[in-house]
Design a protein around this motif. Sequence first.
Motif, PDB file in Angstrom:
ATOM      1  N   GLY A  22     -22.441  -5.013  12.112  1.00  0.00           N
ATOM      2  CA  GLY A  22     -22.636  -4.784  10.684  1.00  0.00           C
ATOM      3  C   GLY A  22     -21.475  -4.116   9.967  1.00  0.00           C
ATOM      4  N   SER A  23     -20.342  -3.973  10.652  1.00  0.00           N
ATOM      5  CA  SER A  23     -19.205  -3.300  10.023  1.00  0.00           C
ATOM      6  C   SER A  23     -18.435  -4.241   9.094  1.00  0.00           C
ATOM      7  N   THR A  42     -15.267 -10.445  -8.834  1.00  0.00           N
ATOM      8  CA  THR A  42     -16.121 -10.289  -7.655  1.00  0.00           C
ATOM      9  C   THR A  42     -15.344  -9.597  -6.543  1.00  0.00           C
ATOM     10  N   LEU A  43     -16.080  -8.986  -5.658  1.00  0.00           N
ATOM     11  CA  LEU A  43     -15.546  -8.423  -4.420  1.00  0.00           C
ATOM     12  C   LEU A  43     -16.404  -8.970  -3.295  1.00  0.00           C
ATOM     13  N   LEU A  44     -15.755  -9.629  -2.351  1.00  0.00           N
ATOM     14  CA  LEU A  44     -16.452 -10.120  -1.172  1.00  0.00           C
ATOM     15  C   LEU A  44     -16.069  -9.273   0.021  1.00  0.00           C
ATOM     16  N   VAL A  45     -16.969  -9.196   0.975  1.00  0.00           N
ATOM     17  CA  VAL A  45     -16.683  -8.507   2.226  1.00  0.00           C
ATOM     18  C   VAL A  45     -16.981  -9.442   3.392  1.00  0.00           C
ATOM     19  N   ALA A  46     -16.223  -9.249   4.454  1.00  0.00           N
ATOM     20  CA  ALA A  46     -16.491  -9.929   5.721  1.00  0.00           C
ATOM     21  C   ALA A  46     -17.148  -8.898   6.626  1.00  0.00           C
ATOM     22  N   VAL A  47     -18.315  -9.252   7.127  1.00  0.00           N
ATOM     23  CA  VAL A  47     -19.097  -8.332   7.954  1.00  0.00           C
ATOM     24  C   VAL A  47     -19.192  -8.900   9.360  1.00  0.00           C
ATOM     25  N   ASP A  48     -18.885  -8.057  10.346  1.00  0.00           N
ATOM     26  CA  ASP A  48     -19.035  -8.424  11.753  1.00  0.00           C
ATOM     27  C   ASP A  48     -20.531  -8.415  12.056  1.00  0.00           C
ATOM     28  N   ARG A  49     -21.089  -9.584  12.386  1.00  0.00           N
ATOM     29  CA  ARG A  49     -22.536  -9.697  12.629  1.00  0.00           C
ATOM     30  C   ARG A  49     -22.985  -8.863  13.838  1.00  0.00           C
ATOM     31  N   ARG A  50     -22.050  -8.588  14.728  1.00  0.00           N
ATOM     32  CA  ARG A  50     -22.385  -7.840  15.932  1.00  0.00           C
ATOM     33  C   ARG A  50     -22.825  -6.414  15.624  1.00  0.00           C
ATOM     34  N   ALA A 106     -20.030  -8.076  -2.104  1.00  0.00           N
ATOM     35  CA  ALA A 106     -20.211  -6.670  -1.755  1.00  0.00           C
ATOM     36  C   ALA A 106     -21.397  -6.092  -2.523  1.00  0.00           C
ATOM     37  N   ASP A 107     -22.182  -5.311  -1.819  1.00  0.00           N
ATOM     38  CA  ASP A 107     -23.255  -4.527  -2.416  1.00  0.00           C
ATOM     39  C   ASP A 107     -22.721  -3.112  -2.617  1.00  0.00           C
ATOM     40  N   PRO A 108     -23.364  -2.321  -3.463  1.00  0.00           N
ATOM     41  CA  PRO A 108     -22.919  -0.930  -3.604  1.00  0.00           C
ATOM     42  C   PRO A 108     -22.838  -0.190  -2.264  1.00  0.00           C
ATOM     43  N   GLU A 109     -23.709  -0.554  -1.327  1.00  0.00           N
ATOM     44  CA  GLU A 109     -23.692   0.095  -0.018  1.00  0.00           C
ATOM     45  C   GLU A 109     -22.452  -0.275   0.803  1.00  0.00           C
ATOM     46  N   ASP A 110     -21.778  -1.368   0.453  1.00  0.00           N
ATOM     47  CA  ASP A 110     -20.586  -1.817   1.178  1.00  0.00           C
ATOM     48  C   ASP A 110     -19.299  -1.168   0.675  1.00  0.00           C
ATOM     49  N   LEU A 111     -19.345  -0.503  -0.475  1.00  0.00           N
ATOM     50  CA  LEU A 111     -18.116  -0.090  -1.148  1.00  0.00           C
ATOM     51  C   LEU A 111     -17.292   0.932  -0.369  1.00  0.00           C
ATOM     52  N   ALA A 117     -17.054   1.286   2.882  1.00  0.00           N
ATOM     53  CA  ALA A 117     -16.406   0.582   3.997  1.00  0.00           C
ATOM     54  C   ALA A 117     -15.317  -0.358   3.482  1.00  0.00           C
ATOM     55  N   ALA A 118     -15.561  -1.024   2.359  1.00  0.00           N
ATOM     56  CA  ALA A 118     -14.543  -1.906   1.772  1.00  0.00           C
ATOM     57  C   ALA A 118     -13.328  -1.088   1.343  1.00  0.00           C
ATOM     58  N   ARG A 119     -13.572   0.051   0.703  1.00  0.00           N
ATOM     59  CA  ARG A 119     -12.479   0.939   0.288  1.00  0.00           C
ATOM     60  C   ARG A 119     -11.664   1.380   1.504  1.00  0.00           C
ATOM     61  N   ALA A 120     -12.323   1.667   2.611  1.00  0.00           N
ATOM     62  CA  ALA A 120     -11.614   2.087   3.825  1.00  0.00           C
ATOM     63  C   ALA A 120     -10.708   0.971   4.346  1.00  0.00           C
ATOM     64  N   VAL A 121     -11.196  -0.280   4.337  1.00  0.00           N
ATOM     65  CA  VAL A 121     -10.361  -1.413   4.764  1.00  0.00           C
ATOM     66  C   VAL A 121      -9.127  -1.498   3.871  1.00  0.00           C
ATOM     67  N   MET A 122      -9.330  -1.388   2.561  1.00  0.00           N
ATOM     68  CA  MET A 122      -8.216  -1.505   1.619  1.00  0.00           C
ATOM     69  C   MET A 122      -7.220  -0.362   1.775  1.00  0.00           C
ATOM     70  N   LEU A 123      -7.710   0.860   1.848  1.00  0.00           N
ATOM     71  CA  LEU A 123      -6.797   2.002   1.996  1.00  0.00           C
ATOM     72  C   LEU A 123      -6.045   1.948   3.318  1.00  0.00           C
ATOM     73  N   ASP A 124      -6.742   1.601   4.391  1.00  0.00           N
ATOM     74  CA  ASP A 124      -6.056   1.472   5.682  1.00  0.00           C
ATOM     75  C   ASP A 124      -4.930   0.452   5.587  1.00  0.00           C
ATOM     76  N   THR A 125      -5.160  -0.636   4.853  1.00  0.00           N
ATOM     77  CA  THR A 125      -4.153  -1.687   4.724  1.00  0.00           C
ATOM     78  C   THR A 125      -2.939  -1.196   3.939  1.00  0.00           C
ATOM     79  N   VAL A 126      -3.150  -0.519   2.809  1.00  0.00           N
ATOM     80  CA  VAL A 126      -1.991  -0.084   2.027  1.00  0.00           C
ATOM     81  C   VAL A 126      -1.190   0.987   2.751  1.00  0.00           C
ATOM     82  N   TYR A 127      -1.837   1.776   3.567  1.00  0.00           N
ATOM     83  CA  TYR A 127      -1.096   2.778   4.341  1.00  0.00           C
ATOM     84  C   TYR A 127      -0.400   2.143   5.541  1.00  0.00           C
ATOM     85  N   ARG A 128      -1.135   1.346   6.316  1.00  0.00           N
ATOM     86  CA  ARG A 128      -0.605   0.806   7.570  1.00  0.00           C
ATOM     87  C   ARG A 128       0.322  -0.391   7.345  1.00  0.00           C
TER      88      ARG A 128
END
Length: 184
Positions: free
Chosen positions: A65-66, A55-63, A9-14, A16-27
Amino acid sequence: MREYCIKPADPEDLDAARAVMLDTVYRDFGTGYVPRWHGDIIDPAAAYLAPPRHTLLVAVDRRDGSVVGTGAVDSRGPAHPPNPRHVAERYPSGRTAQLRRVYVRPEHRRQGIARQLVDALLDFVAADGGYRAVYLHTDPSVPGAEAFWRSVGKAVHDERQDPGGPGNGVVHFEVPLVGGERRA
């Protein structure tokens, strides 16, 4: 078929990464944000980007960039409480790599993303050279989580089987390492 990129993860990804994590803990977990459990989600830079063995890794949809998935490693072993004492003693901080926040958005699941994230995290752990064990715990009520982790590692404690109650009801796992490298 979609293609995904697994990357640190880059600082620019944080955000979006936080949104994935928060969505997961709520849903998926149904708990919502709980500060004592999820502080790293609010400040992933401090939790995963700043410490050298994290480390924090992210999976990015190449289609488009999300960011569609996350996975992290930190050097803190499981704490007692809330985890069983014998689990905390078996996986001490500093020598234990804890896999955390391996989450994939529902619409991107069953594409091999979680396995790619875990493989990349385990490569990070092996390259560090100082970790002696890889630990994680999972909530077995999340669909597919327990089966996935059983395919990756070995359950070392199942709180659902504890006498006197299920504790937190989580299952604790160890992912094997052999000579600093993981077992194939």
